[in-house]
Enzyme design. Sequence first.
Site, mmCIF file in Angstrom:
data_model
loop_
_atom_site.group_PDB
_atom_site.id
_atom_site.type_symbol
_atom_site.label_atom_id
_atom_site.label_comp_id
_atom_site.label_asym_id
_atom_site.label_seq_id
_atom_site.Cartn_x
_atom_site.Cartn_y
_atom_site.Cartn_z
ATOM 1 N N GLY A 1 3.311 11.605 2.038
ATOM 2 C CA GLY A 1 2.637 10.591 2.861
ATOM 3 C C GLY A 1 2.792 10.894 4.347
ATOM 4 N N ILE B 1 -11.095 -4.847 19.995
ATOM 5 C CA ILE B 1 -9.739 -5.199 20.438
ATOM 6 C C ILE B 1 -9.550 -6.672 20.095
ATOM 7 N N ASN C 1 -1.427 7.522 -2.304
ATOM 8 C CA ASN C 1 -1.963 7.415 -0.940
ATOM 9 C C ASN C 1 -1.763 8.724 -0.182
ATOM 10 N N ARG D 1 2.876 -3.783 21.459
ATOM 11 C CA ARG D 1 3.634 -3.159 20.372
ATOM 12 C C ARG D 1 4.477 -2.020 20.935
ATOM 13 N N TYR E 1 3.703 -7.808 1.462
ATOM 14 C CA TYR E 1 4.214 -6.559 2.043
ATOM 15 C C TYR E 1 5.430 -6.838 2.930
ATOM 16 N N THR F 1 8.432 -5.648 10.944
ATOM 17 C CA THR F 1 7.782 -6.836 10.379
ATOM 18 C C THR F 1 8.835 -7.866 9.929
ATOM 19 N N SER G 1 10.915 -2.107 8.388
ATOM 20 C CA SER G 1 9.841 -2.329 9.362
ATOM 21 C C SER G 1 10.213 -3.454 10.307
ATOM 22 N N ILE H 1 7.674 6.189 -8.942
ATOM 23 C CA ILE H 1 8.988 5.530 -8.940
ATOM 24 C C ILE H 1 9.009 4.300 -9.851
ATOM 25 N N LYS I 1 9.768 -5.841 2.383
ATOM 26 C CA LYS I 1 10.728 -5.136 3.241
ATOM 27 C C LYS I 1 11.994 -5.985 3.439
ATOM 28 N N ARG J 1 -7.024 -11.424 15.626
ATOM 29 C CA ARG J 1 -6.928 -11.157 14.185
ATOM 30 C C ARG J 1 -5.854 -12.079 13.626
ATOM 31 N N ASP K 1 -1.596 -11.811 13.589
ATOM 32 C CA ASP K 1 -1.008 -10.834 14.514
ATOM 33 C C ASP K 1 0.139 -11.441 15.319
HETATM 34 P P1 NAD Z 1 2.015 6.502 3.241
HETATM 35 O O1 NAD Z 1 1.198 5.650 2.340
HETATM 36 O O2 NAD Z 1 1.324 7.544 4.037
HETATM 37 O O3 NAD Z 1 3.171 7.222 2.406
HETATM 38 C C1 NAD Z 1 3.748 6.647 1.260
HETATM 39 C C2 NAD Z 1 3.730 7.702 0.175
HETATM 40 O O4 NAD Z 1 4.329 7.142 -0.988
HETATM 41 C C3 NAD Z 1 2.308 8.113 -0.206
HETATM 42 O O5 NAD Z 1 2.215 9.521 -0.232
HETATM 43 C C4 NAD Z 1 2.112 7.530 -1.604
HETATM 44 O O6 NAD Z 1 1.272 8.347 -2.406
HETATM 45 C C5 NAD Z 1 3.546 7.450 -2.118
HETATM 46 N N1 NAD Z 1 3.772 6.389 -3.084
HETATM 47 C C6 NAD Z 1 3.387 5.097 -3.015
HETATM 48 N N2 NAD Z 1 3.777 4.433 -4.112
HETATM 49 C C7 NAD Z 1 4.441 5.326 -4.887
HETATM 50 C C8 NAD Z 1 5.065 5.258 -6.160
HETATM 51 N N3 NAD Z 1 5.037 4.123 -6.860
HETATM 52 N N4 NAD Z 1 5.657 6.361 -6.650
HETATM 53 C C9 NAD Z 1 5.654 7.521 -5.960
HETATM 54 N N5 NAD Z 1 5.065 7.659 -4.781
HETATM 55 C C10 NAD Z 1 4.456 6.574 -4.233
HETATM 56 O O7 NAD Z 1 2.850 5.519 4.183
HETATM 57 P P2 NAD Z 1 3.726 5.846 5.455
HETATM 58 O O8 NAD Z 1 3.016 5.315 6.644
HETATM 59 O O9 NAD Z 1 4.175 7.247 5.431
HETATM 60 O O10 NAD Z 1 4.950 4.873 5.191
HETATM 61 C C11 NAD Z 1 6.139 5.310 4.566
HETATM 62 C C12 NAD Z 1 7.090 4.142 4.443
HETATM 63 O O11 NAD Z 1 7.329 3.590 5.723
HETATM 64 C C13 NAD Z 1 6.594 2.992 3.582
HETATM 65 O O12 NAD Z 1 7.685 2.469 2.878
HETATM 66 C C14 NAD Z 1 6.088 1.994 4.595
HETATM 67 O O13 NAD Z 1 6.127 0.686 4.096
HETATM 68 C C15 NAD Z 1 7.090 2.198 5.695
HETATM 69 N N6 NAD Z 1 6.591 1.778 7.016
HETATM 70 C C16 NAD Z 1 5.429 2.299 7.483
HETATM 71 C C17 NAD Z 1 4.948 1.889 8.713
HETATM 72 C C18 NAD Z 1 3.633 2.407 9.249
HETATM 73 O O14 NAD Z 1 3.067 1.766 10.130
HETATM 74 N N7 NAD Z 1 3.123 3.533 8.775
HETATM 75 C C19 NAD Z 1 5.683 0.972 9.479
HETATM 76 C C20 NAD Z 1 6.882 0.476 8.969
HETATM 77 C C21 NAD Z 1 7.331 0.891 7.733
HETATM 78 C C1 WQD Z 2 -1.559 -3.129 16.483
HETATM 79 C C2 WQD Z 2 -2.321 -3.971 17.500
HETATM 80 C C3 WQD Z 2 -3.938 -5.463 16.555
HETATM 81 C C4 WQD Z 2 -6.725 -2.552 14.996
HETATM 82 C C5 WQD Z 2 1.059 -3.382 11.126
HETATM 83 C C6 WQD Z 2 1.844 -4.092 10.060
HETATM 84 C C7 WQD Z 2 3.300 -3.881 10.235
HETATM 85 C C8 WQD Z 2 3.649 -2.405 10.394
HETATM 86 C C9 WQD Z 2 2.736 -1.680 11.326
HETATM 87 C C10 WQD Z 2 4.476 -1.512 8.324
HETATM 88 C C11 WQD Z 2 -2.515 -5.421 17.073
HETATM 89 C C12 WQD Z 2 -4.609 -4.424 17.412
HETATM 90 C C13 WQD Z 2 -5.636 -3.130 15.610
HETATM 91 C C14 WQD Z 2 -8.010 -2.704 15.596
HETATM 92 C C15 WQD Z 2 -6.998 -3.955 17.379
HETATM 93 N N1 WQD Z 2 3.560 -1.670 9.181
HETATM 94 N N2 WQD Z 2 -5.772 -3.806 16.772
HETATM 95 N N3 WQD Z 2 -8.095 -3.381 16.773
HETATM 96 O O1 WQD Z 2 -0.299 -5.231 13.490
HETATM 97 O O2 WQD Z 2 1.586 -4.128 14.720
HETATM 98 O O3 WQD Z 2 1.472 -3.895 12.344
HETATM 99 O O4 WQD Z 2 1.381 -1.996 11.055
HETATM 100 O O5 WQD Z 2 5.503 -2.057 8.167
HETATM 101 O O6 WQD Z 2 3.935 -4.433 9.128
HETATM 102 O O7 WQD Z 2 1.558 -5.475 10.139
HETATM 103 O O8 WQD Z 2 -0.206 -2.709 13.745
HETATM 104 O O9 WQD Z 2 -1.889 -0.996 14.236
HETATM 105 O O10 WQD Z 2 -2.541 -2.968 12.789
HETATM 106 O O11 WQD Z 2 -2.156 -3.317 15.204
HETATM 107 O O12 WQD Z 2 -7.140 -4.571 18.419
HETATM 108 O O13 WQD Z 2 -9.027 -2.240 15.070
HETATM 109 O O14 WQD Z 2 -3.647 -3.421 17.632
HETATM 110 O O15 WQD Z 2 -4.574 -6.702 16.697
HETATM 111 O O16 WQD Z 2 -2.429 -6.223 18.199
HETATM 112 P P1 WQD Z 2 0.603 -4.101 13.629
HETATM 113 P P2 WQD Z 2 -1.748 -2.443 13.923
#
Ligand code: NAD
Ligand code: WQD
Length: 338
Positions: free
Chosen positions: A10, A218, A35, A232, A150, A127, A125, A59, A154, A294, A297
């Site tokens: 991922g 936006i 994904n 952010r 979601y 979050t 996160s 998993i 976490k 949105r 947010d």
């Molecule tokens: P991603 O979707 O790109 O990566 C997750 C990977 O896990 C993918 O390759 C998917 O195929 C794999 N996966 C999902 N479910 C699975 C399962 N049941 N078994 C095996 N593989 C599985 O996401 P990412 O952005 O790389 O995020 C990674 C982690 O970080 C996640 O736990 C996500 O919740 C957390 N996180 C992401 C963000 C973000 O904004 N990207 C922010 C905070 C936390």
């Molecule tokens: C950022 C800002 C939007 C898209 C989400 C999850 C959070 C975490 C990260 C995993 C906000 C604005 C966005 C658009 C916009 N993930 N925006 N136009 O909301 O901080 O968090 O991803 O844990 O749990 O909620 O990230 O990138 O969606 O948005 O104006 O088309 O950009 O309103 O203010 P966010 P985001």
Amino acid sequence: MKILVTGGLGYIGSHTVVELHLAGHDIVILDNLSNSMINVHQVLEKICGRSLPFYEADIMDDKGLREVFEKESGIDGIIHFAAKKSVSESLDFPVMYYENNIKGLINVMRMVEDYKVPYFVFSSSCTVYGEPDNVPVTESTPTTSSPTPYGNSKLWAELMITEFTKLTPHVKSVLLRYFNPVGAHESALIGELPRGVPSNLMPFITQTAAGWREQLSIFGQDYNTPDGTCIRDFIHVVDLAKAHVISLDYARDNDFRTEIFNVGTGNGHSVSEVVESFERSTGVKLNYRFAPRRQGDVEKIWADTTKVTQVLGWKPEYSLDDMSRTAWKWQLTLGDKP
Ligand code: NAD
Ligand code: WQD
């Protein structure tokens, strides 16, 4: 150390595999490709210049997961990325989120227990802070239940891991609370691959600039922030990846049970500032408009990074412009709209 990376194909996982390689670790990748794309595995082998064991496994399938541990003896650490991550999808399919993010985690913890894995690093996160009363947030800022499955997954995961670790003396756990990861590897060989219309800001920006989307909206210009748009803490994915490698070293060298770290830059940037950064660093003009807020947010959040810098000795190196520039470089490799 020999490190199992769940979700290793991922977005954040793939960048972390590269950093683990650079730090000299043995790596085992597990992913169910829900994904991600299988070609990321070959690309990672190309970047690392070595073969990387990969298991297409889920998993949620405890038998398949156990087979990986039977074949790969001596796993020292697990970095557990595998999870579903769409906030909006989790509202439509809550059980799918409980299954992947909670049942899946329980299966992985069972492996930690049965195979005596010493180190466990978990993707949490910001979050978990919800809409904080004060910014920046420290690790002691109260966490709160989320309006989405979601977000709650976490929070519950953090509670389960903390309790499990307390009761399981052979493991130490590190919970990393990511802020907003963006950008891509400098090689532009790996990056974020959102499926369908992105809900996150940076992929929407790059796809709009590339002509895949007509216009960026936006969301909200009437927030209580200097320019009225949300704030952010955007962090480059390579900096974030490095925090995982440092967490493993920290766990190996120090005595503790569970430690929690904010992983952000400590700088808040508004949505409008991100748009300006993108235009400035790429020279590409973006078609955007201001739209209503949105729902759900958070107005503003950014990290207090005192703990992560002082305790882990980690600090981010990439600027917001680097994040925009590398995200764009990656977008340009994706070609025409799929
Ligand atoms: P991603 O979707 O790109 O990566 C997750 C990977 O896990 C993918 O390759 C998917 O195929 C794999 N996966 C999902 N479910 C699975 C399962 N049941 N078994 C095996 N593989 C599985 O996401 P990412 O952005 O790389 O995020 C990674 C982690 O970080 C996640 O736990 C996500 O919740 C957390 N996180 C992401 C963000 C973000 O904004 N990207 C922010 C905070 C936390
Ligand atoms: C950022 C800002 C939007 C898209 C989400 C999850 C959070 C975490 C990260 C995993 C906000 C604005 C966005 C658009 C916009 N993930 N925006 N136009 O909301 O901080 O968090 O991803 O844990 O749990 O909620 O990230 O990138 O969606 O948005 O104006 O088309 O950009 O309103 O203010 P966010 P985001």
